[in-house]
Design a protein around this motif. Structure first.
Motif, mmCIF file in Angstrom:
data_model
loop_
_atom_site.group_PDB
_atom_site.id
_atom_site.type_symbol
_atom_site.label_atom_id
_atom_site.label_comp_id
_atom_site.label_asym_id
_atom_site.label_seq_id
_atom_site.Cartn_x
_atom_site.Cartn_y
_atom_site.Cartn_z
ATOM 1 N N ARG A 1 0.853 -1.182 0.000
ATOM 2 C CA ARG A 1 0.000 0.000 0.000
ATOM 3 C C ARG A 1 0.890 1.234 0.000
ATOM 4 O O ARG A 1 2.044 1.179 0.425
ATOM 5 C CB ARG A 1 -0.902 0.019 1.250
ATOM 6 N N TYR A 2 0.337 2.333 -0.465
ATOM 7 C CA TYR A 2 1.099 3.576 -0.437
ATOM 8 C C TYR A 2 0.144 4.746 -0.268
ATOM 9 O O TYR A 2 -1.048 4.655 -0.537
ATOM 10 C CB TYR A 2 1.917 3.755 -1.722
ATOM 11 N N ALA A 3 0.699 5.840 0.212
ATOM 12 C CA ALA A 3 -0.102 7.042 0.435
ATOM 13 C C ALA A 3 0.827 8.242 0.434
ATOM 14 O O ALA A 3 2.004 8.132 0.798
ATOM 15 C CB ALA A 3 -0.861 6.961 1.757
ATOM 16 N N PRO A 4 0.299 9.403 0.026
ATOM 17 C CA PRO A 4 1.132 10.605 0.079
ATOM 18 C C PRO A 4 1.157 11.202 1.471
ATOM 19 O O PRO A 4 0.258 10.982 2.276
ATOM 20 C CB PRO A 4 0.420 11.552 -0.899
ATOM 21 N N TYR A 5 2.210 11.914 1.771
ATOM 22 C CA TYR A 5 2.217 12.805 2.921
ATOM 23 C C TYR A 5 2.958 14.064 2.475
ATOM 24 O O TYR A 5 3.573 14.075 1.396
ATOM 25 C CB TYR A 5 2.839 12.148 4.159
ATOM 26 N N PRO A 6 2.912 15.171 3.223
ATOM 27 C CA PRO A 6 3.481 16.428 2.736
ATOM 28 C C PRO A 6 4.920 16.271 2.234
ATOM 29 O O PRO A 6 5.802 15.826 2.965
ATOM 30 C CB PRO A 6 3.403 17.346 3.953
ATOM 31 N N GLU A 7 5.095 16.592 0.958
ATOM 32 C CA GLU A 7 6.391 16.527 0.292
ATOM 33 C C GLU A 7 6.999 15.128 0.379
ATOM 34 O O GLU A 7 8.201 14.970 0.579
ATOM 35 C CB GLU A 7 7.351 17.569 0.854
ATOM 36 N N GLY A 8 6.171 14.124 0.209
ATOM 37 C CA GLY A 8 6.710 12.779 0.244
ATOM 38 C C GLY A 8 5.655 11.721 0.047
ATOM 39 O O GLY A 8 4.503 12.010 -0.305
ATOM 40 N N ALA A 9 6.065 10.487 0.275
ATOM 41 C CA ALA A 9 5.164 9.344 0.143
ATOM 42 C C ALA A 9 5.644 8.261 1.089
ATOM 43 O O ALA A 9 6.823 8.205 1.458
ATOM 44 C CB ALA A 9 5.136 8.822 -1.286
#
Length: 390
Positions: free
Chosen positions: A206-214
């Motif tokens: 699974r993957y998800a974005p976070y501020p200025e990253g992933a």
């Protein structure tokens, strides 16, 4: 004469107002229009989003544009006057089957640069440079954190492969030292940078974005161990029942699953403790002591419990068995913790209520003293047995 010229100029001004301008979004050549000639540039939303690598979603009367962890919601209205009148929030405009968005407001909200002149408009997102990576593990799952120079959208491009749209092209292999992941392969792509998580092929991912990253999660999380269950039988006396209630409340405050036991018959009272990790029976009278079960021939022996404990002692027993039955020594350890906390002696007795308990079980003869203090000491002994601290 001069007055006529001025009026003529004012009448013709809307006709010579801004109607359309070239718009360079990324490397795509689009066009911007000016509804009602109010000086606010709009462009068609879908090509604009594609040009900048934005996520695009129309849902009901709303349009969502996303860039990594950033998301912009734009209500879609059919009236240009309504769209231009709302200064506090950007609105999208639906005209002739197309959805238009305000160029400058969207660019600013998503961190893109905006430059406008008489000749045209330019909107750009700088390339997203991969700055850092970090691998963490635990509970059967490895977590890979990637940090970019800006927010970036990721698109799955194959097994354990992802395209970072608009990222700066790079080529190389970054070693990772995980149980499963052993490297991050970087490959240039016409639309950005392709990432391959070496070692994650065929695993849950699974993957998800976070501020200025992933962040990526690789593997299957282990199921959390069930909370231990404590059953407290307060006996038939009023004092024992009050202490039992206070004890259950204290254990629950510590995150332990606890409930009152008891029943109209000895069999019902014993049955209440057959699913407990800790079965505690409170009794009144005497100067205080903690008792564990002393076998009384075969009359009260349960063959299943005896054989299960023997299997656990010999080793090699199925894991499920240890979740149902504890070794006989568990009751002795529980009694030791309780006796130490209460400051009383230990003993063994032929107690039918404890004979069928498959895990740790003890009977506590309550000493004299304050009931709340007794509940505190009993809770401390149980927590010590479970390996917990307050």
């Amino acid at each position: 004469m001069v007055r006529r010229v001025v009026w003529l100029f004012l009448l013709l001004l809307p006709a010579f107002g801004q109607s359309e301008k070239p718009l360079l979004a990324g490397s795509a050549r689009l066009s911007a229009v000016y509804p009602l000639n109010r000086g606010v540039s709009y462009t068609e939303a879908r090509p604009f989003a594609r040009a900048l690598g934005l996520g695009y979603l129309e849902r009901g009367a709303d349009l969502y544009l996303t860039l990594g962890a950033r998301a912009l919601r734009l209500p879609v209205v059919p009236d240009p006057k309504a769209a231009l009148a709302r200064v506090e929030e950007p609105l999208a405009l639906r005209q002739e089957g197309r959805v238009l968005v305000p160029v400058k407001r969207v660019a600013q909200a998503l961190g893109a640069s905006y430059a406008g002149s008489e000749a045209g408009i330019r909107v750009q997102l700088p390339p997203a440079r991969l700055l850092d990576h970090y691998l963490a593990g635990g509970d059967g799952v490895e977590q890979l954190f990637l940090r970019f120079s800006r927010d970036v959208n990721l698109v799955s491009s194959g097994p354990a492969r992802f395209l970072a749209v608009g990222a700066e092209p790079a080529e190389g292999f970054l070693p990772l030292f995980g149980d499963r992941l052993y490297g991050l392969e970087l490959t240039p792509h016409p639309l950005g940078l392709e990432l391959r998580l070496a070692g994650a092929e065929g695993l849950p991912l699974r993957y998800a974005p976070y501020p200025e990253g992933a962040v990526f999660w690789v593997g299957t999380p282990k199921k959390p161990a069930p909370r231990p269950l404590v059953v407290v039988d307060g006996g038939f006396g009023a004092r024992g029942k009050r202490v039992a209630q206070a004890l259950v409340a204290r254990l629950k405050n510590q995150g332990i699953a606890a409930r009152l036991g008891g029943g109209p018959t000895p069999a019902a009272r014993a049955e209440a403790g057959t699913r407990a990790d800790v079965f505690l029976v409170l009794a009144e009278g005497g100067s205080g002591a903690v008792y564990t079960y002393r076998p009384r021939g075969d009359a009260l022996a349960l063959a299943f419990v005896a054989r299960a404990r023997e299997a656990l002692l010999l080793g090699g027993a199925p894991r499920a068995l240890s979740r149902e039955v504890a070794p006989a020594e568990a009751s002795a350890v529980l009694a030791e913790r309780l006796a130490k906390s209460l400051g009383v002696s230990r003993g063994r007795a032929e107690l039918a209520l404890l004979a069928w308990a498959p895990k740790a079980a003890a009977l506590v003869e309550l000493p004299k003293g304050d009931e709340n203090a007794l509940a505190d000491k009993l809770a401390a002994g149980i927590l010590a047995y479970l390996g917990r601290t307050r």
